[in-house]
Design a protein around this motif. Sequence first.
Motif: not given
Length: 160
Positions: A93, A95, A142, A146-147, A158, A160
């Motif tokens: 998650m 970046p 993003s 993501r959150c 997820t 991601y």
Amino acid sequence: MLTFDGIWHFGEVLSSWMNPGFHCTGQMADSVYGVVWRYRDEILRPIVVPFIHDHHLMLQHDNARPHVARICTQFLEAENIPVLAWPAYSPDMSPIEHVWDALDRLIQQRVPVPANIQQLHTAIEEEWTNIPQATINNLINSMRWRCVALSEGNGGHTRY
């Protein structure tokens, strides 16, 4: 240094840089505590805290033991450093993990591949500038999603 949405990100690379053998099994407890103290005294105190205060940012780090050790969390609280809550076991998650991956791919493509720590240090500095700005911008953009995905996934997988 990269900033995303007012959050300064850095990852395990700093832990590895401080002590390349840290992730090996069988380390003595005092070695682990030594890494924690070094992280606080050589990274947080002189670099992270002034940068965050100067730029009014929030810190996001992974849940590596040196980052979440009591002496580090108490230090950050005492220095009034806001820390973004980040669930355990969710490095995908963050970046910055994608930036480390891009950097790693660039270094692995070098001919010859770095053979020692000095060559690796030089390669990292050189290849850092080769990460396309579009990659960074996509990661910045993003972050909100993501959150949301993390929240909706209740800590599970997820996209991601």
